[in-house]
Design a protein around this motif. Structure first.
Motif, PDB file in Angstrom:
ATOM      1  N   ARG A  68       0.841  -1.204   0.000  1.00  0.00           N
ATOM      2  CA  ARG A  68       0.000   0.000   0.000  1.00  0.00           C
ATOM      3  C   ARG A  68       0.874   1.250   0.000  1.00  0.00           C
ATOM      4  NH1 ARG A  68      -5.120   2.164   1.172  1.00  0.00           N
ATOM      5  NH2 ARG A  68      -5.892   0.325   0.118  1.00  0.00           N
ATOM      6  N   LEU A  69       1.891   1.264   0.841  1.00  0.00           N
ATOM      7  CA  LEU A  69       2.803   2.407   0.881  1.00  0.00           C
ATOM      8  C   LEU A  69       3.454   2.621  -0.482  1.00  0.00           C
ATOM      9  CD1 LEU A  69       4.430   1.699   4.353  1.00  0.00           C
ATOM     10  CD2 LEU A  69       2.985   3.680   3.799  1.00  0.00           C
ATOM     11  N   GLU A  70       3.884   1.537  -1.093  1.00  0.00           N
ATOM     12  CA  GLU A  70       4.509   1.622  -2.414  1.00  0.00           C
ATOM     13  C   GLU A  70       3.521   2.127  -3.461  1.00  0.00           C
ATOM     14  OE1 GLU A  70       5.269  -1.907  -4.998  1.00  0.00           O
ATOM     15  OE2 GLU A  70       7.362  -1.343  -4.649  1.00  0.00           O
ATOM     16  N   ALA A  71       2.302   1.608  -3.447  1.00  0.00           N
ATOM     17  CA  ALA A  71       1.282   1.998  -4.428  1.00  0.00           C
ATOM     18  C   ALA A  71       0.935   3.483  -4.328  1.00  0.00           C
ATOM     19  CB  ALA A  71       0.018   1.148  -4.244  1.00  0.00           C
ATOM     20  N   GLU A  72       1.007   4.023  -3.121  1.00  0.00           N
ATOM     21  CA  GLU A  72       0.669   5.433  -2.923  1.00  0.00           C
ATOM     22  C   GLU A  72       1.891   6.345  -2.959  1.00  0.00           C
ATOM     23  OE1 GLU A  72      -2.251   6.419  -0.041  1.00  0.00           O
ATOM     24  OE2 GLU A  72      -3.484   4.672  -0.544  1.00  0.00           O
ATOM     25  N   GLY A  73       3.048   5.771  -3.284  1.00  0.00           N
ATOM     26  CA  GLY A  73       4.257   6.574  -3.420  1.00  0.00           C
ATOM     27  C   GLY A  73       4.755   7.167  -2.113  1.00  0.00           C
ATOM     28  N   ILE A  74       4.513   6.475  -1.012  1.00  0.00           N
ATOM     29  CA  ILE A  74       4.946   6.952   0.304  1.00  0.00           C
ATOM     30  C   ILE A  74       6.300   6.322   0.616  1.00  0.00           C
ATOM     31  CG2 ILE A  74       4.416   7.025   2.766  1.00  0.00           C
ATOM     32  CD1 ILE A  74       1.425   6.835   1.975  1.00  0.00           C
ATOM     33  N   ALA A  75       7.354   7.123   0.518  1.00  0.00           N
ATOM     34  CA  ALA A  75       8.709   6.642   0.796  1.00  0.00           C
ATOM     35  C   ALA A  75       8.910   6.563   2.305  1.00  0.00           C
ATOM     36  CB  ALA A  75       9.741   7.565   0.169  1.00  0.00           C
ATOM     37  N   SER A  76       9.098   5.365   2.800  1.00  0.00           N
ATOM     38  CA  SER A  76       9.230   5.190   4.250  1.00  0.00           C
ATOM     39  C   SER A  76       9.946   3.897   4.580  1.00  0.00           C
ATOM     40  CB  SER A  76       7.856   5.182   4.913  1.00  0.00           C
ATOM     41  OG  SER A  76       7.120   4.052   4.485  1.00  0.00           O
ATOM     42  N   GLN A  77      10.403   3.838   5.816  1.00  0.00           N
ATOM     43  CA  GLN A  77      10.881   2.586   6.390  1.00  0.00           C
ATOM     44  C   GLN A  77       9.703   2.018   7.166  1.00  0.00           C
ATOM     45  OE1 GLN A  77      14.286   3.233   8.851  1.00  0.00           O
ATOM     46  NE2 GLN A  77      15.502   4.076   7.181  1.00  0.00           N
ATOM     47  N   LEU A  78       9.415   0.758   6.953  1.00  0.00           N
ATOM     48  CA  LEU A  78       8.282   0.117   7.617  1.00  0.00           C
ATOM     49  C   LEU A  78       8.807  -0.892   8.627  1.00  0.00           C
ATOM     50  CD1 LEU A  78       5.216  -0.302   7.809  1.00  0.00           C
ATOM     51  CD2 LEU A  78       5.439  -2.011   5.985  1.00  0.00           C
TER      52      LEU A  78
END
Length: 147
Positions: A68-78
């Protein structure tokens, strides 16, 4: 991301998933379905080791959040903050773990992430053996901005 691409990503970045022979059956920003065979995950009782089944469920929950983070372009460490696992049945063969993203919590998660650069979301995962519920995991994940 295709199921094959997610499997490669997991095996390359989380080596335990390779040792467990985890396969990705479905992969989307809303749902992930993983499977692991018994043989590399067996315990002395001839059933799946509790740590393996918990890890399979955790990998499914982490993966749906990651996608989901990738699909929404949210660059983060999970990262995982906390988990609880409930075991319902012994698993004597291949197990599946299914995780769905809680859509109701997503808008608040996004808003907090945009405002603070980090946010938490709880993701549930279910374990299945022979089509029957065999366990449940609840995991609280934290996404931390890479910017």
């Amino acid at each position: 991301m295709t199921p094959e691409a997610l499997r490669t990503y997991l095996h390359d970045h989380i080596p335990l998933s390779r040792a467990m022979a985890v396969e990705v059956l479905e992969a989307s920003a809303n749902h992930v379905l993983l499977e692991a065979p018994l043989a590399p995950n067996i315990n002395m009782h001839g059933t799946m080791f509790g740590g393996s089944s918990a890890t399979l469920a955790l990998l499914a929950a982490w993966s749906v959040m990651y996608l989901r983070l990738e699909a929404e372009g949210i660059a983060s460490q999970l990262v995982i903050h906390r988990t609880t696992t409930e075991y319902l049945l012994p698993i004597s063969g291949p197990a599946q773990a299914s995780a769905h993203l809680d859509e109701a919590g997503w808008p608040s998660f996004r808003q907090t992430f945009q405002r603070r650069g980090r946010a938490r979301l709880t993701v549930a995962s279910e374990l299945f053996y022979e089509g029957r519920p065999a366990g449940r995991l609840s995991g609280e994940f934290v996404a931390i901005s890479e910017a």
